[in-house]
Structures are given as structure tokens and as C-alpha cells.
Design an enzyme around this catalytic site. Structure first.
Site, PDB file in Angstrom:
ATOM      1  N   ARG A   1       0.853  -1.072   0.115  1.00  0.00           N
ATOM      2  CA  ARG A   1       0.021  -0.207  -0.096  1.00  0.00           C
ATOM      3  C   ARG A   1       1.001   1.369   0.109  1.00  0.00           C
ATOM      4  O   ARG A   1       1.094   1.791  -0.980  1.00  0.00           O
ATOM      5  CB  ARG A   1      -0.998  -0.389   1.454  1.00  0.00           C
ATOM      6  CG  ARG A   1      -2.225   0.965   1.315  1.00  0.00           C
ATOM      7  CD  ARG A   1      -1.537   2.431   1.624  1.00  0.00           C
ATOM      8  NE  ARG A   1      -0.996   2.623   3.058  1.00  0.00           N
ATOM      9  CZ  ARG A   1      -0.571   3.762   3.327  1.00  0.00           C
ATOM     10  NH1 ARG A   1      -0.477   4.768   2.910  1.00  0.00           N
ATOM     11  NH2 ARG A   1      -0.107   3.587   4.677  1.00  0.00           N
ATOM     12  N   ASP A   2       1.499   1.666   1.185  1.00  0.00           N
ATOM     13  CA  ASP A   2       2.228   2.634   1.290  1.00  0.00           C
ATOM     14  C   ASP A   2       3.346   2.746   0.102  1.00  0.00           C
ATOM     15  O   ASP A   2       3.761   3.687  -0.481  1.00  0.00           O
ATOM     16  CB  ASP A   2       3.074   2.777   2.669  1.00  0.00           C
ATOM     17  CG  ASP A   2       3.188   4.229   2.975  1.00  0.00           C
ATOM     18  OD1 ASP A   2       2.977   5.220   2.136  1.00  0.00           O
ATOM     19  OD2 ASP A   2       3.329   4.444   4.341  1.00  0.00           O
TER      20      ASP A   2
ATOM     21  N   HIS B   1       5.213   3.924  12.920  1.00  0.00           N
ATOM     22  CA  HIS B   1       5.351   3.925  11.209  1.00  0.00           C
ATOM     23  C   HIS B   1       6.485   5.028  11.035  1.00  0.00           C
ATOM     24  O   HIS B   1       6.023   6.395  11.207  1.00  0.00           O
ATOM     25  CB  HIS B   1       3.752   4.207  10.926  1.00  0.00           C
ATOM     26  CG  HIS B   1       3.522   4.184   9.511  1.00  0.00           C
ATOM     27  ND1 HIS B   1       3.157   3.258   8.640  1.00  0.00           N
ATOM     28  CD2 HIS B   1       4.011   5.243   8.357  1.00  0.00           C
ATOM     29  CE1 HIS B   1       3.141   3.804   7.386  1.00  0.00           C
ATOM     30  NE2 HIS B   1       3.858   4.776   7.285  1.00  0.00           N
TER      31      HIS B   1
ATOM     32  N   HIS C   1       9.206   6.774   8.112  1.00  0.00           N
ATOM     33  CA  HIS C   1       9.678   6.946   6.895  1.00  0.00           C
ATOM     34  C   HIS C   1      11.144   7.311   6.989  1.00  0.00           C
ATOM     35  O   HIS C   1      11.879   7.951   8.193  1.00  0.00           O
ATOM     36  CB  HIS C   1       9.039   8.166   6.128  1.00  0.00           C
ATOM     37  CG  HIS C   1       7.649   7.625   5.518  1.00  0.00           C
ATOM     38  ND1 HIS C   1       7.529   7.252   4.282  1.00  0.00           N
ATOM     39  CD2 HIS C   1       6.426   7.096   6.352  1.00  0.00           C
ATOM     40  CE1 HIS C   1       6.210   6.598   4.184  1.00  0.00           C
ATOM     41  NE2 HIS C   1       5.711   6.775   5.263  1.00  0.00           N
TER      42      HIS C   1
ATOM     43  N   CYS D   1       4.006   9.389   0.407  1.00  0.00           N
ATOM     44  CA  CYS D   1       2.637   9.949   0.132  1.00  0.00           C
ATOM     45  C   CYS D   1       2.769  10.869  -0.742  1.00  0.00           C
ATOM     46  O   CYS D   1       3.303  11.881  -0.832  1.00  0.00           O
ATOM     47  CB  CYS D   1       2.215  10.448   1.393  1.00  0.00           C
ATOM     48  SG  CYS D   1       0.405  11.006   1.373  1.00  0.00           S
TER      49      CYS D   1
ATOM     50  N   ASN E   1       9.422   4.542   3.135  1.00  0.00           N
ATOM     51  CA  ASN E   1       8.981   3.941   4.447  1.00  0.00           C
ATOM     52  C   ASN E   1      10.505   3.445   4.996  1.00  0.00           C
ATOM     53  O   ASN E   1      11.350   3.100   4.035  1.00  0.00           O
ATOM     54  CB  ASN E   1       8.277   2.645   4.441  1.00  0.00           C
ATOM     55  CG  ASN E   1       6.867   3.069   4.056  1.00  0.00           C
ATOM     56  OD1 ASN E   1       6.313   3.441   3.271  1.00  0.00           O
ATOM     57  ND2 ASN E   1       5.870   3.399   5.261  1.00  0.00           N
TER      58      ASN E   1
HETATM   59  N1  COA Z   1     -13.195   5.197  -3.340  1.00  0.00           N
HETATM   60  C1  COA Z   1     -13.367   5.463  -4.633  1.00  0.00           C
HETATM   61  N2  COA Z   1     -13.792   6.462  -5.108  1.00  0.00           N
HETATM   62  C2  COA Z   1     -14.130   7.586  -4.079  1.00  0.00           C
HETATM   63  C3  COA Z   1     -13.893   7.460  -2.715  1.00  0.00           C
HETATM   64  C4  COA Z   1     -13.317   6.014  -2.231  1.00  0.00           C
HETATM   65  N3  COA Z   1     -13.360   5.761  -1.059  1.00  0.00           N
HETATM   66  N4  COA Z   1     -14.395   8.531  -2.120  1.00  0.00           N
HETATM   67  C5  COA Z   1     -14.857   9.333  -2.977  1.00  0.00           C
HETATM   68  N5  COA Z   1     -14.721   8.811  -4.320  1.00  0.00           N
HETATM   69  C6  COA Z   1     -14.880   9.540  -5.430  1.00  0.00           C
HETATM   70  C7  COA Z   1     -16.220  10.114  -5.719  1.00  0.00           C
HETATM   71  O1  COA Z   1     -17.065   9.498  -6.140  1.00  0.00           O
HETATM   72  C8  COA Z   1     -15.932  11.162  -6.659  1.00  0.00           C
HETATM   73  O2  COA Z   1     -15.818  10.442  -7.974  1.00  0.00           O
HETATM   74  P1  COA Z   1     -16.263  11.341  -9.270  1.00  0.00           P
HETATM   75  O3  COA Z   1     -15.371  12.384  -9.357  1.00  0.00           O
HETATM   76  O4  COA Z   1     -16.383  10.213 -10.416  1.00  0.00           O
HETATM   77  O5  COA Z   1     -17.565  11.845  -9.000  1.00  0.00           O
HETATM   78  C9  COA Z   1     -14.320  11.513  -6.529  1.00  0.00           C
HETATM   79  O6  COA Z   1     -13.762  10.318  -5.767  1.00  0.00           O
HETATM   80  C10 COA Z   1     -14.176  12.528  -5.636  1.00  0.00           C
HETATM   81  O7  COA Z   1     -14.946  12.455  -4.240  1.00  0.00           O
HETATM   82  P2  COA Z   1     -15.163  13.788  -3.334  1.00  0.00           P
HETATM   83  O8  COA Z   1     -16.103  13.310  -2.391  1.00  0.00           O
HETATM   84  O9  COA Z   1     -15.630  14.973  -4.194  1.00  0.00           O
HETATM   85  O10 COA Z   1     -13.956  14.077  -2.375  1.00  0.00           O
HETATM   86  P3  COA Z   1     -12.580  14.400  -2.948  1.00  0.00           P
HETATM   87  O11 COA Z   1     -12.210  14.781  -4.389  1.00  0.00           O
HETATM   88  O12 COA Z   1     -12.045  15.370  -1.805  1.00  0.00           O
HETATM   89  O13 COA Z   1     -11.780  13.072  -2.569  1.00  0.00           O
HETATM   90  C11 COA Z   1     -10.776  10.978  -1.421  1.00  0.00           C
HETATM   91  C12 COA Z   1     -11.759  12.209  -1.584  1.00  0.00           C
HETATM   92  C13 COA Z   1     -10.606  10.523  -0.102  1.00  0.00           C
HETATM   93  C14 COA Z   1     -11.537  10.033  -2.373  1.00  0.00           C
HETATM   94  C15 COA Z   1      -9.433  11.422  -2.431  1.00  0.00           C
HETATM   95  O14 COA Z   1      -9.002  12.624  -1.759  1.00  0.00           O
HETATM   96  C16 COA Z   1      -8.654  10.141  -2.122  1.00  0.00           C
HETATM   97  O15 COA Z   1      -8.639   9.371  -2.788  1.00  0.00           O
HETATM   98  N6  COA Z   1      -7.522  10.519  -1.461  1.00  0.00           N
HETATM   99  C17 COA Z   1      -6.528   9.644  -1.624  1.00  0.00           C
HETATM  100  C18 COA Z   1      -5.797   9.516  -0.097  1.00  0.00           C
HETATM  101  C19 COA Z   1      -4.707   8.584  -0.143  1.00  0.00           C
HETATM  102  O16 COA Z   1      -4.629   7.619  -0.551  1.00  0.00           O
HETATM  103  N7  COA Z   1      -3.547   9.038   0.576  1.00  0.00           N
HETATM  104  C20 COA Z   1      -2.379   8.394   0.720  1.00  0.00           C
HETATM  105  C21 COA Z   1      -2.609   7.288   1.941  1.00  0.00           C
HETATM  106  S1  COA Z   1      -2.397   8.239   3.429  1.00  0.00           S
HETATM  107 ZN    ZN Z   2       3.576   6.273   5.741  1.00  0.00          ZN
END
Ligand code: COA
Ligand code: ZN
Length: 302
Positions: free
Chosen positions: A13-14, A205, A207, A238, A247
Site C-alpha cells: 500500500r504505502d 510507522h 519513513h 505519500c 518507509n
Molecule cells: N473510493 C473510490 N472513489 C471515491 C471514494 C473512495 N473511497 N471516495 C470518493 N470517491 C470518488 C467520488 O465518488 C468522486 O468521484 P467522481 O469524480 O467520479 O464523481 C471522487 O472520488 C471525488 O470525491 P469527493 O467526495 O468529491 O472527494 P475528494 O475529491 O475530496 O476525494 C478522496 C476524497 C478521499 C476520495 C480522495 O481525496 C482520495 O482518494 N485521497 C487519497 C488519499 C490517499 O490514498 N492518501 C495516501 C495514503 S495516506
Molecule cells: Zn507512510
């Protein structure tokens, strides 16, 4: 007396979320099997985040379904919101990890929520997971420092840890997301965490951004921590936290803990094969600090 150290492999994942190349589901499975063969039993398998934001893990549901169902193995999946929790549940997840950052700035950048919103969402997801019989872990990201807001006050960190533990989190993962902590901070924070929550509920955790990963892990171990996250070949970082690099490498931690006489249950030489697999799949895999020495030994595994 031999003491056990639990190594939670977060490379799938990370490690993979920040790679320029996207591994196929089959490649991920092959990497998983080399890690499993080395004796790793605890995995952060994937994340149920937006595939637009993190295309590297778009196959989360499919990958999770392909993993062997074995009671001796623990899989967690990172969950950013309730939608992610629903997707994980539908894919048969048995363990989740919510991700709450200690600062306003990183919550906004990472998951598009304020600190208050993110805290409430994480509480709800952890409560649901516990009600529904899942293992629940809660990350507090940027536990020591945030790329946008500088040092994180320990008071803020412990408020959030208390909230997650009260919500029912089995494990609190205190995360130095950008690799900015020093050993003194680590000692203070983890001593306090072990006192408050007991070592069975605390994970570290780290890095390796500044090359201090093993020093920080050793400091945490001396404070009583027995659960550590790490990533094979030091993959990781990230995409939403500028400055975060890989990490701490699994091979570095396993070598260190085995060498001082802790029991990790992981075979260092077999782990080198997994480092080789990761390096072949991902040219960016730098490998842990221990790798050049390990490979130069006459009895090296490969
Ligand atoms: N899984 C899949 N799709 C998701 C989702 C999830 N958990 N949560 C929201 N979405 C989709 C929405 O349906 C929307 O889709 P669309 O563009 O097709 O309409 C889109 O993602 C945006 O959703 P929204 O609610 O407007 O929020 P956002 O744009 O602020 O995104 C996250 C929120 C959480 C989905 C997004 O910020 C994200 O994926 N972040 C990744 C965080 C991560 O992995 N960080 C590293 C590890 S810490
Ligand atoms: Zn990390």
C-alpha cells in the site's frame, strides 16, 4: 527471554501508492508471495481510495479477493472515508486502517476534509468496523510534523489518539509520514503512548527520509513498542505529503531486530529475495541500507 516484534509490511500500500509505474494485480500477488515466503504475516494490502487520485491501487477489491484466506495472516486496507469502508466490506475485508492526519492542512490535501470532519468520519468508520467484527487500526499521520504546518504539538496528537482508542481502534499507528522526527521526540511520544494505551495497541510507522528510520525504530523499541510498519526495499511515500520519501525498509528492521535477539519470525535471507523481486518490478526500489552489505557476503542468498 525472547521477545516478539510484529512487522507489518506496508509495501503493497504505502510502497506502491507513490510509484511512477503501476504494477499489475499479478505482479502484486507475486510480490506478496515472496514476502509471505520470508515469514511475514501482517500486511497492509491496499487502500480503498479514489482510483483517480491513486491509480496504483485501483485494483484494491480484486487484489484483496485473491489473497490467501489464512487465519494466521492479517490484512488491513487503508480507508479514507465511508465510501471506502463500504467498498472494503464488499470486497471481504477483515481489517481496516483509517487515516487521520494531526493537522488541518494534511487532512485537506490527503482526503479533502477538515480536521474536525476527518476525526468524526474516522470515529464512525472505526465504530462500524468494530460492530461488524473487523480489526480496526487508526493512523495518526503527521504525528510529529506536517509538511504544511510544521511541528505537531504532542497534546494534539494525544487528543486524536484518545478519540480513536475510545472509538474502539485495536491499534494506534503513530506515523512520521514525512520522516521528520528525531529520536528524542520519538522517545517522549512512544513512552507516553505505551503508558496510556499499552504496547498491544501501539504501532510505529516511520519513513526514512533523512536516513534515521532504524534509529527511530530502535528508540521506539526501547520505549516498549513491539509493532512496526515497514516497506520492502524501502518503497513508499505519500503523494499528498510533499517531502515524504520511502518507509523504513523491512529488511533493515528485520536485520536489526533479529540481530539483537528479538523474534520477528522473518527470515532475513528470504527477505532479500523479496527485495530482488521488488527491485526487478520497480526500477525505483532503492533497497534498505543493509542491502549492499548483505549482497556482498559470500553466503548471500542471491
Ligand atoms: N473510493 C473510490 N472513489 C471515491 C471514494 C473512495 N473511497 N471516495 C470518493 N470517491 C470518488 C467520488 O465518488 C468522486 O468521484 P467522481 O469524480 O467520479 O464523481 C471522487 O472520488 C471525488 O470525491 P469527493 O467526495 O468529491 O472527494 P475528494 O475529491 O475530496 O476525494 C478522496 C476524497 C478521499 C476520495 C480522495 O481525496 C482520495 O482518494 N485521497 C487519497 C488519499 C490517499 O490514498 N492518501 C495516501 C495514503 S495516506
Ligand atoms: Zn507512510
Amino acid at each position: 527471554m525472547t521477545e516478539r516484534i510484529l512487522i507489518n509490511e506496508v509495501g503493497l500500500r504505502d510502497g506502491l501508492q507513490n510509484q511512477p509505474s503501476i504494477l499489475s494485480t499479478d505482479q502484486k500477488l507475486a510480490l506478496f508471495h515472496t514476502l509471505r515466503a520470508a515469514g511475514i504475516r501482517d500486511f497492509e494490502a491496499t487502500s480503498f481510495v479514489s482510483p483517480k487520485h491513486v491509480p496504483q491501487l485501483a485494483d484494491a477489491a480484486e487484489f484483496l479477493r485473491l489473497l490467501p484466506q489464512d487465519r494466521s495472516l492479517r490484512y488491513t486496507c487503508l480507508i479514507p472515508n465511508e465510501r471506502g469502508y463500504e467498498r472494503a466490506l464488499a470486497a471481504g475485508a477483515t481489517g481496516i486502517a483509517v487515516v487521520l492526519s494531526a493537522t488541518e492542512g494534511l487532512n485537506q490535501k490527503n482526503i479533502g476534509m477538515s480536521l474536525v470532519q476527518a476525526t468524526e468520519v474516522c470515529e464512525r468508520v472505526v465504530r462500524r468496523a468494530k460492530d461488524e467484527g473487523l480489526f480496526a487500526r487508526a493512523y495518526i499521520a503527521a504525528a510529529f510534523a506536517c509538511p504544511f504546518e510544521g511541528l505537531t504539538p504532542p497534546r494534539v496528537l494525544f487528543e486524536l489518539l484518545d478519540r480513536m482508542r475510545t472509538a474502539g481502534a485495536d491499534e494506534l499507528a503513530i506515523a512520521d509520514t514525512i520522516g521528520a522526527a528525531n529520536p528524542r521526540q520519538v522517545k517522549d511520544v512512544f513512552q507516553e503512548a505505551i503508558n496510556r494505551y499499552d504496547d498491544s495497541h501501539v504501532a510505529a510507522h516511520f519513513h526514512d527520509t533523512r536516513g534515521l528510520g532504524t534509529a527511530l525504530a530502535w528508540t521506539a523499541a526501547e520505549a516498549g513498542v513491539r509493532r512496526f510498519d515497514s516497506s520492502i526495499a524501502g518503497l513508499g511515500g505519500c503523494p499528498f505529503a510533499p517531502g515524504a520519501s520511502g518507509n523504513v525498509a523491512t529488511e533493515d528492521l528485520v536485520f536489526m531486530f533479529n540481530d539483537v535477539g528479538f523474534e520477528t519470525g522473518i527470515d532475513f535471507n528470504a527477505l532479500l529475495a523479496a527485495v530482488g523481486t521488488a527491485a526487478t518490478m520497480l526500477q525505483a526500489a532503492r533497497g534498505g541500507h543493509i542491502v549492499p552489505w548483505a549482497r556482498s557476503r559470500p553466503q548471500a542468498a542471491e
